[in-house]
Design an enzyme around this catalytic site. Structure first.
Site, PDB file in Angstrom:
ATOM      1  N   GLU A  59      -2.199  13.209   1.727  1.00  0.00           N
ATOM      2  CA  GLU A  59      -3.301  12.345   2.173  1.00  0.00           C
ATOM      3  C   GLU A  59      -3.797  12.793   3.551  1.00  0.00           C
ATOM      4  O   GLU A  59      -3.970  12.008   4.482  1.00  0.00           O
ATOM      5  CB  GLU A  59      -2.895  10.868   2.211  1.00  0.00           C
ATOM      6  CG  GLU A  59      -4.083   9.911   2.149  1.00  0.00           C
ATOM      7  CD  GLU A  59      -3.675   8.440   2.239  1.00  0.00           C
ATOM      8  OE1 GLU A  59      -3.023   8.037   3.214  1.00  0.00           O
ATOM      9  OE2 GLU A  59      -3.991   7.695   1.304  1.00  0.00           O
TER      10      GLU A  59
ATOM     11  N   GLU B  43      -2.892   4.496  13.630  1.00  0.00           N
ATOM     12  CA  GLU B  43      -2.927   5.448  12.510  1.00  0.00           C
ATOM     13  C   GLU B  43      -3.875   6.625  12.723  1.00  0.00           C
ATOM     14  O   GLU B  43      -3.567   7.745  12.328  1.00  0.00           O
ATOM     15  CB  GLU B  43      -3.278   4.721  11.202  1.00  0.00           C
ATOM     16  CG  GLU B  43      -2.168   3.833  10.659  1.00  0.00           C
ATOM     17  CD  GLU B  43      -2.173   2.424  11.232  1.00  0.00           C
ATOM     18  OE1 GLU B  43      -2.923   2.163  12.204  1.00  0.00           O
ATOM     19  OE2 GLU B  43      -1.424   1.572  10.722  1.00  0.00           O
TER      20      GLU B  43
ATOM     21  N   HIS C 272      -2.990  -7.355   6.993  1.00  0.00           N
ATOM     22  CA  HIS C 272      -1.856  -7.058   7.882  1.00  0.00           C
ATOM     23  C   HIS C 272      -2.199  -6.154   9.052  1.00  0.00           C
ATOM     24  O   HIS C 272      -1.373  -5.917   9.918  1.00  0.00           O
ATOM     25  CB  HIS C 272      -0.715  -6.405   7.078  1.00  0.00           C
ATOM     26  CG  HIS C 272      -1.022  -5.002   6.635  1.00  0.00           C
ATOM     27  ND1 HIS C 272      -0.650  -3.904   7.380  1.00  0.00           N
ATOM     28  CD2 HIS C 272      -1.662  -4.517   5.564  1.00  0.00           C
ATOM     29  CE1 HIS C 272      -1.042  -2.805   6.752  1.00  0.00           C
ATOM     30  NE2 HIS C 272      -1.668  -3.148   5.649  1.00  0.00           N
TER      31      HIS C 272
ATOM     32  N   HIS D 295       2.267 -10.619   4.044  1.00  0.00           N
ATOM     33  CA  HIS D 295       3.027  -9.493   4.612  1.00  0.00           C
ATOM     34  C   HIS D 295       4.224 -10.046   5.358  1.00  0.00           C
ATOM     35  O   HIS D 295       4.180 -11.163   5.889  1.00  0.00           O
ATOM     36  CB  HIS D 295       2.110  -8.720   5.573  1.00  0.00           C
ATOM     37  CG  HIS D 295       2.551  -7.329   5.852  1.00  0.00           C
ATOM     38  ND1 HIS D 295       3.404  -7.005   6.867  1.00  0.00           N
ATOM     39  CD2 HIS D 295       2.271  -6.174   5.217  1.00  0.00           C
ATOM     40  CE1 HIS D 295       3.616  -5.698   6.864  1.00  0.00           C
ATOM     41  NE2 HIS D 295       2.938  -5.162   5.865  1.00  0.00           N
TER      42      HIS D 295
HETATM   43  N1  UDP Z   1       0.977  -3.881  -2.512  1.00  0.00           N
HETATM   44  C1  UDP Z   1       2.096  -4.323  -3.216  1.00  0.00           C
HETATM   45  N2  UDP Z   1       2.467  -5.643  -3.095  1.00  0.00           N
HETATM   46  C2  UDP Z   1       1.770  -6.535  -2.313  1.00  0.00           C
HETATM   47  C3  UDP Z   1       0.639  -6.068  -1.590  1.00  0.00           C
HETATM   48  C4  UDP Z   1       0.264  -4.731  -1.707  1.00  0.00           C
HETATM   49  O1  UDP Z   1       2.744  -3.554  -3.929  1.00  0.00           O
HETATM   50  O2  UDP Z   1       2.164  -7.697  -2.259  1.00  0.00           O
HETATM   51  C5  UDP Z   1       0.609  -2.448  -2.606  1.00  0.00           C
HETATM   52  C6  UDP Z   1      -0.846  -2.156  -2.891  1.00  0.00           C
HETATM   53  O3  UDP Z   1      -1.082  -2.054  -4.284  1.00  0.00           O
HETATM   54  C7  UDP Z   1      -1.077  -0.824  -2.194  1.00  0.00           C
HETATM   55  C8  UDP Z   1      -0.096  -0.871  -1.044  1.00  0.00           C
HETATM   56  O4  UDP Z   1       0.836  -1.879  -1.330  1.00  0.00           O
HETATM   57  O5  UDP Z   1      -0.715   0.283  -3.006  1.00  0.00           O
HETATM   58  C9  UDP Z   1      -0.846  -1.178   0.234  1.00  0.00           C
HETATM   59  O6  UDP Z   1       0.051  -1.442   1.230  1.00  0.00           O
HETATM   60  P1  UDP Z   1      -0.404  -2.012   2.638  1.00  0.00           P
HETATM   61  O7  UDP Z   1      -1.616  -2.865   2.475  1.00  0.00           O
HETATM   62  O8  UDP Z   1       0.822  -2.600   3.240  1.00  0.00           O
HETATM   63  O9  UDP Z   1      -0.706  -0.724   3.491  1.00  0.00           O
HETATM   64  P2  UDP Z   1      -1.976   0.207   3.717  1.00  0.00           P
HETATM   65  O10 UDP Z   1      -2.442   0.681   2.380  1.00  0.00           O
HETATM   66  O11 UDP Z   1      -3.005  -0.584   4.457  1.00  0.00           O
HETATM   67  O12 UDP Z   1      -1.446   1.341   4.535  1.00  0.00           O
END
Ligand code: UDP
Length: 383
Positions: free
Chosen positions: A121, A135, A212, A245
């Site tokens: 990524e 980030e 979050h 979260h």
């Molecule tokens: N997700 C999950 N359970 C939840 C909320 C989100 O499995 O209760 C998954 C969601 O499908 C995605 C990932 O967690 O793939 C996103 O994580 P997060 O929002 O914490 O981080 P970011 O993507 O913003 O880095």
């Protein structure tokens, strides 16, 4: 070049776990590559849920997480605890994914040991070093010490080329989150929370909310809580589902506003299988998450993003994601429009896949084999 190579993958948070899981599984299937996994334990319980779905048992756990610790303490622990593992195992390459402090720390630690870094990524950029924080800085730091950049989309490749990264070191793979999503949806995992199982079975109108982001902590998140309360009162037939979260700062800002509302379901973080099923059953997704912005468009869900900018412009351009910021009234207005204006809804509810075709792990493994043991890369993902 030797005939086989040893690859170490380091990851720490739930989104990293979801996005490296398809690669770790593909590494385990490669006859040419040997896989070692290291978790930092940054989000331990949420990480375990993901490892379980993909059948991954980490080889090392650095256990760096402590409540309330600062970013510098976290980073220092990553250096201190990863280095002896690197020294002992001497992998031929180290894989990191995304843009957390684990990623920046682990990649610099590997660079200092002259171990090639493979960044999954790679090339996402918001263009603002302060947002998302930290980030955007983490990903730029990581790019500087990376040997193989696995960019998810043509746009992310262009971002890297603009920073004078050598084009021959960049491969466009598609985002592994789409591999993970397809794999998980295929399994049809159960919804264990009876309230959610009932909502999904009844095909009830759902507003799925996740929030979050560090830069939204405080006032902005209080506003999100107030907006959700207003919406729940204005739309008694719509159920808001909020997997909260684990971070207490997030919970304390949002949850007090939602007390006493029958049509708001607050849950613990959902296991990935359960979350993707609820997402697939939702009417509208309101989020500040990166991964959710990538997944929901491929499920045909309109996504309202509570951020001022995004490093994921592809679905915004495709019209299924809209950036709405965190202003309380704007959140209320945008959600209201999607629940009351059919034309506005239809305009955004198109299934698009600008982030991947489910073959990102295969392209990543071919690129890794090419780097370490020879062999052909696969054609790039074209978006
Ligand atoms: N997700 C999950 N359970 C939840 C909320 C989100 O499995 O209760 C998954 C969601 O499908 C995605 C990932 O967690 O793939 C996103 O994580 P997060 O929002 O914490 O981080 P970011 O993507 O913003 O880095």
């Amino acid at each position: 070049m030797s005939t086989t190579a040893r690859v170490m993958t380091v990851y720490g948070t739930r989104p990293e776990a979801i996005k490296v899981a398809p690669i770790i599984r593909a590494l385990e299937d490669s006859p040419l590559l040997e896989s070692t996994t290291v978790v930092t334990g940054q989000h331990r319980e949420m990480l375990d849920q993901v490892n379980e779905i993909f059948g991954i048992v980490p080889d090392h756990d650095l256990d760096v997480f402590a409540h309330g610790q600062g970013l510098n303490t976290l980073m220092a622990k990553v250096f201190e605890r990863l280095d002896p593992v690197l020294e002992r195992e001497r992998p031929d390459a180290l894989i990191v994914q995304g843009d957390t402090s684990t990623v920046a720390g682990a990649s610099i630690a590997a660079f200092y040991r002259q171990i090639p870094v493979v960044h999954v990524e790679a090339g996402l950029r918001s263009g603002n070093i302060h947002s998302p924080f930290p980030e955007e800085a983490n990903r730029k730091l990581t790019s500087q010490v990376t040997t193989l950049h696995l960019a998810p989309t043509p746009t992310s490749k262009q971002n890297l080329l603009r920073e004078a990264i050598d084009e021959s070191t960049v491969v466009v793979t598609g985002n592994t989150v789409i591999d993970a999503l397809f794999h998980t949806v295929e399994q049809g995992l159960p919804i264990t929370d009876p309230r959610l199982a009932d909502l999904v079975a009844r095909e009830a109108p759902l507003l799925l909310v996740t929030s979050h982001r560090r830069e939204n902590w405080g006032g902005a998140m209080e506003g999100v809580g107030r907006a959700l309360r207003h919406l729940a009162e204005a739309f008694p037939d719509v159920t808001t589902v909020l997997p909260a979260h684990r971070n207490p700062i997030v919970r304390e800002a949002v949850l007090p506003h939602l007390e006493g509302l029958d049509n708001v379901v607050v849950t613990e973080p959902l296991a990935y299988g359960e979350f993707t099923r609820v997402m697939a059953a939702s009417t509208v997704v309101l989020t500040d998450s990166g991964g959710v912005q990538e997944e929901a468009p491929s499920l045909g869900k309109p996504v309202l993003v509570m951020r001022e900018n995004t490093e994921r412009p592809e679905a915004v351009d495709a019209g299924t994601v809209r950036l709405i910021g965190t202003d309380q009234q704007r959140i209320i207005d945008e959600v209201t429009s999607l629940f009351t204006n059919e034309a506005a809804y239809a305009e955004m509810a198109n299934a698009v896949n600008p982030y991947g075709d489910g073959r990102a792990a295969a392209r990543s493994i071919a690129a890794l084999e090419h780097l370490l043991v020879g062999g052909e890369r696969l054609p790039d993902f074209e978006g």
